[in-house]
Design a protein around this motif. Structure first.
Motif, PDB file in Angstrom:
ATOM      1  N   CYS B 175      23.938   6.780  -3.434  1.00  0.00           N
ATOM      2  CA  CYS B 175      24.214   5.541  -2.673  1.00  0.00           C
ATOM      3  C   CYS B 175      23.606   5.620  -1.272  1.00  0.00           C
ATOM      4  O   CYS B 175      23.104   4.609  -0.759  1.00  0.00           O
ATOM      5  CB  CYS B 175      25.719   5.293  -2.583  1.00  0.00           C
ATOM      6  SG  CYS B 175      26.452   4.841  -4.152  1.00  0.00           S
ATOM      7  N   ALA B 176      23.635   6.817  -0.669  1.00  0.00           N
ATOM      8  CA  ALA B 176      23.009   6.973   0.655  1.00  0.00           C
ATOM      9  C   ALA B 176      21.521   6.677   0.545  1.00  0.00           C
ATOM     10  O   ALA B 176      20.944   5.986   1.402  1.00  0.00           O
ATOM     11  CB  ALA B 176      23.252   8.376   1.186  1.00  0.00           C
ATOM     12  N   MET B 178      20.047   4.815  -1.769  1.00  0.00           N
ATOM     13  CA  MET B 178      19.864   3.383  -2.042  1.00  0.00           C
ATOM     14  C   MET B 178      20.061   2.564  -0.772  1.00  0.00           C
ATOM     15  O   MET B 178      19.383   1.553  -0.557  1.00  0.00           O
ATOM     16  CB  MET B 178      20.836   2.926  -3.130  1.00  0.00           C
ATOM     17  CG  MET B 178      20.464   3.451  -4.504  1.00  0.00           C
ATOM     18  SD  MET B 178      21.649   3.024  -5.778  1.00  0.00           S
ATOM     19  CE  MET B 178      21.286   1.298  -6.041  1.00  0.00           C
ATOM     20  N   PHE B 179      20.980   3.018   0.078  1.00  0.00           N
ATOM     21  CA  PHE B 179      21.178   2.307   1.341  1.00  0.00           C
ATOM     22  C   PHE B 179      19.916   2.423   2.213  1.00  0.00           C
ATOM     23  O   PHE B 179      19.475   1.425   2.811  1.00  0.00           O
ATOM     24  CB  PHE B 179      22.387   2.860   2.099  1.00  0.00           C
ATOM     25  CG  PHE B 179      22.464   2.347   3.505  1.00  0.00           C
ATOM     26  CD1 PHE B 179      22.776   1.025   3.754  1.00  0.00           C
ATOM     27  CD2 PHE B 179      22.149   3.159   4.584  1.00  0.00           C
ATOM     28  CE1 PHE B 179      22.790   0.519   5.048  1.00  0.00           C
ATOM     29  CE2 PHE B 179      22.163   2.668   5.877  1.00  0.00           C
ATOM     30  CZ  PHE B 179      22.490   1.345   6.112  1.00  0.00           C
ATOM     31  N   THR B 182      17.457  -0.100   1.535  1.00  0.00           N
ATOM     32  CA  THR B 182      17.701  -1.500   1.921  1.00  0.00           C
ATOM     33  C   THR B 182      17.305  -1.785   3.379  1.00  0.00           C
ATOM     34  O   THR B 182      17.290  -2.942   3.797  1.00  0.00           O
ATOM     35  CB  THR B 182      19.196  -1.887   1.764  1.00  0.00           C
ATOM     36  OG1 THR B 182      19.965  -1.138   2.700  1.00  0.00           O
ATOM     37  CG2 THR B 182      19.700  -1.631   0.369  1.00  0.00           C
ATOM     38  N   GLU B 186      13.956  -7.874   4.438  1.00  0.00           N
ATOM     39  CA  GLU B 186      14.250  -8.208   3.045  1.00  0.00           C
ATOM     40  C   GLU B 186      13.175  -9.163   2.510  1.00  0.00           C
ATOM     41  O   GLU B 186      12.676 -10.015   3.247  1.00  0.00           O
ATOM     42  CB  GLU B 186      15.639  -8.863   3.009  1.00  0.00           C
ATOM     43  CG  GLU B 186      16.222  -9.042   1.654  1.00  0.00           C
ATOM     44  CD  GLU B 186      16.023 -10.443   1.128  1.00  0.00           C
ATOM     45  OE1 GLU B 186      16.272 -10.645  -0.056  1.00  0.00           O
ATOM     46  OE2 GLU B 186      15.614 -11.342   1.907  1.00  0.00           O
ATOM     47  N   TYR B 189      14.238 -13.508   1.755  1.00  0.00           N
ATOM     48  CA  TYR B 189      14.495 -14.411   2.889  1.00  0.00           C
ATOM     49  C   TYR B 189      13.803 -13.969   4.180  1.00  0.00           C
ATOM     50  O   TYR B 189      13.848 -14.678   5.174  1.00  0.00           O
ATOM     51  CB  TYR B 189      16.004 -14.517   3.146  1.00  0.00           C
ATOM     52  CG  TYR B 189      16.751 -15.246   2.059  1.00  0.00           C
ATOM     53  CD1 TYR B 189      16.810 -16.640   2.033  1.00  0.00           C
ATOM     54  CD2 TYR B 189      17.388 -14.554   1.042  1.00  0.00           C
ATOM     55  CE1 TYR B 189      17.490 -17.311   1.035  1.00  0.00           C
ATOM     56  CE2 TYR B 189      18.071 -15.212   0.035  1.00  0.00           C
ATOM     57  CZ  TYR B 189      18.122 -16.602   0.040  1.00  0.00           C
ATOM     58  OH  TYR B 189      18.788 -17.258  -0.950  1.00  0.00           O
ATOM     59  N   VAL B 191      14.746 -11.548   6.070  1.00  0.00           N
ATOM     60  CA  VAL B 191      15.778 -11.181   7.054  1.00  0.00           C
ATOM     61  C   VAL B 191      15.722  -9.677   7.313  1.00  0.00           C
ATOM     62  O   VAL B 191      15.509  -8.894   6.391  1.00  0.00           O
ATOM     63  CB  VAL B 191      17.179 -11.537   6.488  1.00  0.00           C
ATOM     64  CG1 VAL B 191      18.277 -11.068   7.414  1.00  0.00           C
ATOM     65  CG2 VAL B 191      17.275 -13.025   6.269  1.00  0.00           C
ATOM     66  N   GLU B 192      15.902  -9.309   8.573  1.00  0.00           N
ATOM     67  CA  GLU B 192      15.949  -7.870   8.899  1.00  0.00           C
ATOM     68  C   GLU B 192      17.328  -7.321   8.560  1.00  0.00           C
ATOM     69  O   GLU B 192      18.341  -7.912   8.932  1.00  0.00           O
ATOM     70  CB  GLU B 192      15.680  -7.662  10.389  1.00  0.00           C
ATOM     71  CG  GLU B 192      14.227  -7.830  10.759  1.00  0.00           C
ATOM     72  CD  GLU B 192      13.993  -7.599  12.236  1.00  0.00           C
ATOM     73  OE1 GLU B 192      14.773  -6.852  12.860  1.00  0.00           O
ATOM     74  OE2 GLU B 192      13.032  -8.172  12.767  1.00  0.00           O
ATOM     75  N   ARG B 193      17.342  -6.182   7.863  1.00  0.00           N
ATOM     76  CA  ARG B 193      18.627  -5.583   7.492  1.00  0.00           C
ATOM     77  C   ARG B 193      18.731  -4.183   8.099  1.00  0.00           C
ATOM     78  O   ARG B 193      17.853  -3.335   7.896  1.00  0.00           O
ATOM     79  CB  ARG B 193      18.739  -5.475   5.965  1.00  0.00           C
ATOM     80  CG  ARG B 193      18.757  -6.828   5.283  1.00  0.00           C
ATOM     81  CD  ARG B 193      19.127  -6.717   3.825  1.00  0.00           C
ATOM     82  NE  ARG B 193      18.235  -5.856   3.059  1.00  0.00           N
ATOM     83  CZ  ARG B 193      18.083  -5.935   1.746  1.00  0.00           C
ATOM     84  NH1 ARG B 193      18.764  -6.827   1.062  1.00  0.00           N
ATOM     85  NH2 ARG B 193      17.278  -5.135   1.102  1.00  0.00           N
ATOM     86  N   PHE B 194      19.792  -3.966   8.824  1.00  0.00           N
ATOM     87  CA  PHE B 194      20.129  -2.655   9.391  1.00  0.00           C
ATOM     88  C   PHE B 194      18.994  -2.048  10.225  1.00  0.00           C
ATOM     89  O   PHE B 194      18.789  -0.848  10.217  1.00  0.00           O
ATOM     90  CB  PHE B 194      20.528  -1.675   8.278  1.00  0.00           C
ATOM     91  CG  PHE B 194      21.585  -2.222   7.369  1.00  0.00           C
ATOM     92  CD1 PHE B 194      22.875  -2.400   7.827  1.00  0.00           C
ATOM     93  CD2 PHE B 194      21.284  -2.586   6.069  1.00  0.00           C
ATOM     94  CE1 PHE B 194      23.857  -2.928   6.986  1.00  0.00           C
ATOM     95  CE2 PHE B 194      22.250  -3.118   5.230  1.00  0.00           C
ATOM     96  CZ  PHE B 194      23.543  -3.281   5.692  1.00  0.00           C
ATOM     97  N   PHE B 196      18.847  -2.741  13.531  1.00  0.00           N
ATOM     98  CA  PHE B 196      19.519  -2.569  14.830  1.00  0.00           C
ATOM     99  C   PHE B 196      18.533  -2.696  15.990  1.00  0.00           C
ATOM    100  O   PHE B 196      18.611  -1.946  16.971  1.00  0.00           O
ATOM    101  CB  PHE B 196      20.258  -1.232  14.884  1.00  0.00           C
ATOM    102  CG  PHE B 196      21.270  -1.088  13.777  1.00  0.00           C
ATOM    103  CD1 PHE B 196      22.428  -1.859  13.763  1.00  0.00           C
ATOM    104  CD2 PHE B 196      21.055  -0.209  12.726  1.00  0.00           C
ATOM    105  CE1 PHE B 196      23.360  -1.750  12.731  1.00  0.00           C
ATOM    106  CE2 PHE B 196      21.973  -0.096  11.696  1.00  0.00           C
ATOM    107  CZ  PHE B 196      23.133  -0.867  11.696  1.00  0.00           C
ATOM    108  N   GLU B 449      16.844  -3.554  -6.810  1.00  0.00           N
ATOM    109  CA  GLU B 449      17.230  -4.766  -6.077  1.00  0.00           C
ATOM    110  C   GLU B 449      16.249  -5.909  -6.359  1.00  0.00           C
ATOM    111  O   GLU B 449      16.657  -7.039  -6.649  1.00  0.00           O
ATOM    112  CB  GLU B 449      17.285  -4.499  -4.568  1.00  0.00           C
ATOM    113  CG  GLU B 449      17.709  -5.742  -3.805  1.00  0.00           C
ATOM    114  CD  GLU B 449      17.642  -5.599  -2.288  1.00  0.00           C
ATOM    115  OE1 GLU B 449      17.132  -4.573  -1.806  1.00  0.00           O
ATOM    116  OE2 GLU B 449      18.094  -6.529  -1.604  1.00  0.00           O
TER     117      GLU B 449
END
Lengths: 167, 500
Positions: B175-176, B178-179, B182, B186, B189, B191-194, B196, B449
């Motif tokens: 999961c780490a 896979m995170f 992400t 994206e 759309y 969109v910027e994810r994580f 920061f 994804e």
């Protein structure tokens, strides 16, 4: 090892996953009606991460309470570890400022010495021959625009590359 | 059938002409060396040779590209086995077993197995391409992102069999990973994810930085502090790889399964060598009578993953040649080269330009046979590096990791990420957090994804589509079975330990 210490790492992981879940709040706003938002997948993954961390924490706690065997990692030479990490970080940190050739020329003998090499001749020869070979291979042949440094270091790098007929 | 044999005869007649033969050898050499260098992928090599093909005739150009493609998918195994640095993500499962064999002093055996199983997988795959391309392409055309998602899920499910001690720990790591996959902009759309607000994270975390860092830098730090396994006692004996033809016989089933998985998965557009190597490795561990030996230097695991990597080349080419759909980034670049040289991949290719088609088939068959010799020579050259004293080797691995990471985007940010993952890799080893699931997560997570979201858009968010389509349902059932079986086995093992 105390129970709280064994369970602390997975619990911290779960907490981090929850914080990141909260950080994903604004991501869902852009989704078109009836469509999955860009936050859907990361939230799924983070929920999985949090759950896995909690299961791990429970498992670790149970392992301790039922008297299970706990592997203990072998001791580490902390000085060498700090030296290794320090040199690697320093190398990445100074390369943009002093340029790849000079940084590499300094890293090679330093890291070799850290790994146990003691012959001054070997340290010097590897530093010089290695750096020159890498410059030919990656700048002359592969055209990789490696950092040249700034200010006086840039002048030195360019002079060196000219002397080696790479420029 | 006679038409195919006739076509192949013409193809071979073209391929064995001196210049063309030389191009195959040159392509193989470039591909193997580029694949072996961390940070310089097979895709980079194909892109690098592309401009040179402008100056060539159509046949030598095609054969050069084919050579790079076939050599490139194998090359990364060499440095994976020798230095724990997989050249490409597809070589990761080979590295898990090959490097352990190397540390046990069985370097020659591991390299030989990798060469032979690659060549076998590639050869069978090329023959499959030559004889069954059109009907297989029709079958593959009925597959959609729904099936691709299921196959990737099967790859992810194999993490349960990769878990040596605890499935929960492996899941944390997966999961780490896979995170990490992400992070960035994206695709749907924009969109910027994580991120920061960190600019370089907008383009995401390149999985090569994760690979190089976790495997190479982590290993170097292990060596520096002296917690790594000691090197084999007789380093001279490791210099020359051997070709274990007879040793392959006991491994015939993993070899056959790996090749079949490679052809099947490679034949699905988009699911190329990387997915097939993970799926094949996970399947092999599940089938094996000694699953506990996987990750400790298991020859069957190495053979299965390696044969599936090269086995996928024929499958990927089926899509490209018969449908005009590139199955991977590498075949997309090759499609560009074909178009430049006047070859229009697609259903009409076999009727309009049969000579070129069969030259490609012959070139692939020849390239995989020649790979035994050239792979042997390349492995010999790289294995010589094993004689280099550890302080020199470790130092230059650090420098090469720097260069490999920098070469990705000419950006120091990738170098920082690589080094940070390297330090993380060291501590993951110390804390018994398995690295392979994290790597799988980073590589397969974004694929999963992408396929999932595309399927949902196409099917109006109807989740039942994954069980309504028969192939998808079967693959997902297999994945679920894999997980349940692993949990049951793990529980039994724990009960046995407690009992006694």
């Amino acid at each position: 090892m105390p129970l709280w210490r064994r369970a602390a790492a997975p619990l911290l992981g779960a907490a981090a996953a929850v914080v990141l879940l909260l950080a994903s709040r604004g991501l869902g706003d852009v989704a078109a009606p009836g469509q999955l938002s860009p936050a859907f997948w990361p939230r799924l993954v983070l929920a999985g991460l949090a759950l896995a961390c909690l299961v791990k924490a429970v498992q670790d706690a149970r392992l301790r309470t039922v008297g299970g065997h706990v592997d203990v990692a072998p001791p580490v030479a902390r000085g060498l570890l700090a030296g290794g990490i320090g040199l690697i970080v320093l190398y990445v940190l100074v390369t943009p400022w002093v340029g790849f050739p000079l940084a590499t020329l300094l890293l090679i003998p330093a890291f070799m010495a850290l790994c146990g090499a003691r012959s001054v001749l070997a340290l010097g020869a590897n530093a010089v021959v290695g750096t020159v070979a890498l410059l030919y291979l990656f700048i002359k042949l592969v055209y990789l625009p490696l950092p040249k440094g700034v200010g006086v270091f840039e002048d030195v790098t360019i002079a060196l590359l000219r002397a080696l007929r790479i420029f | 059938m006679a038409e195919i044999f006739g076509g192949l005869a013409v193809g071979f007649a073209h391929a064995v002409q001196p210049l063309n033969f030389l191009m195959i050898c040159l392509g193989l050499t470039v591909g193997i060396v580029a694949g072996a260098l961390p940070g310089i992928t097979m895709l980079n090599a194909i892109v690098l040779v592309l401009p040179f093909t402008y100056l060539m005739g159509i046949v030598p150009a095609l054969l050069l590209m084919i050579g790079v493609y076939c050599g490139g998918v194998f090359g990364g195994s060499i440095t994976g086995i020798l230095f724990n640095i997989p050249g490409d993500p597809m070589n990761v499962p080979t590295t898990w077993e090959g490097y352990r064999l190397n540390r046990k002093g069985q370097t020659q055996y591991a390299l030989g197995l990798a060469i032979m199983s690659s060549a076998f997988g590639g050869l069978v795959s090329a023959l499959f391409l030559a004889f069954f391309a059109p009907p297989f392409a029709k079958f593959a055309l009925s597959f959609s992102t729904v099936e691709f998602f299921s196959v990737v899920v099967f790859g992810l499910a194999s993490v349960s069999v990769l878990a040596q001690h605890s499935i929960a720990t492996a899941l944390v790591s997966l999961c780490a990973g896979m995170f990490l996959g992400t992070i960035g902009t994206e695709a749907q759309y924009g969109v910027e994810r994580f991120t920061f607000g960190v600019p370089f994270l907008r383009t995401g975390v390149d999985f090569v930085t994760v690979l190089i860092g976790l495997f190479a830098i982590g290993e170097v730090l292990d060596q520096v502090v002296g917690t790594a396994e000691p090197a084999p006692e007789n380093p001279d004996a490791r210099a020359v790889p051997r070709l274990p033809l007879l040793d392959l016989w006991p491994l015939r089933w993993p070899l056959a399964r790996g090749t079949a998985v490679g052809i099947a998965v490679g034949g699905l557009a988009g699911a190329g060598a990387t997915v097939s190597s993970f799926v094949s490795y996970g399947l092999e561990k599940q089938i094996s009578k000694q699953p506990e030996l996987f990750g400790t230097g298991h020859a069957g695991g190495l053979v299965a993953s390696e044969s599936s990597v090269n086995g996928s080349t024929g499958g990927a080419m089926i899509h490209l040649l018969t449908l005009g759909i590139p199955g991977s980034a590498a075949t997309a670049v090759m499609m560009g080269a074909f178009l430049i040289h006047g070859i229009q991949p697609g259903p009409l290719l076999f009727t309009r330009q049969p000579e070129q088609v069969y030259t490609i088939f012959a070139g692939m068959i020849l390239a995989n046979v020649l790979m035994i010799a050239l792979g042997f020579l390349a492995a010999l050259s790289f294995a010589t590096l094993m004689k280099v004293p550890a302080p020199i080797l470790n130092t230059f691995i650090v420098v090469f990791c720097f260069l490999g990471a920098f070469a990705l985007r000419n950006d120091m940010a990738d170098v920082w990420l690589t080094m940070l993952f390297g330090i993380a890799g060291f501590f993951m080893r110390r804390w018994d957090l398995p690295i392979p699931p994290l790597v799988m997560g980073v590589i397969l997570g974004p694929l999963a994804e992408g396929y999932f979201l595309t399927s949902m858009v196409a099917e109006g968010n109807d989740l039942t589509v994954f069980v309504r389509r028969p192939v998808s349902a079967v693959v997902l059932a297999l994945a679920a079975g894999l997980v349940v079986w692993s949990i049951v086995k793990s529980a039994r093992r724990k009960r046995a330990v407690r009992a006694g």
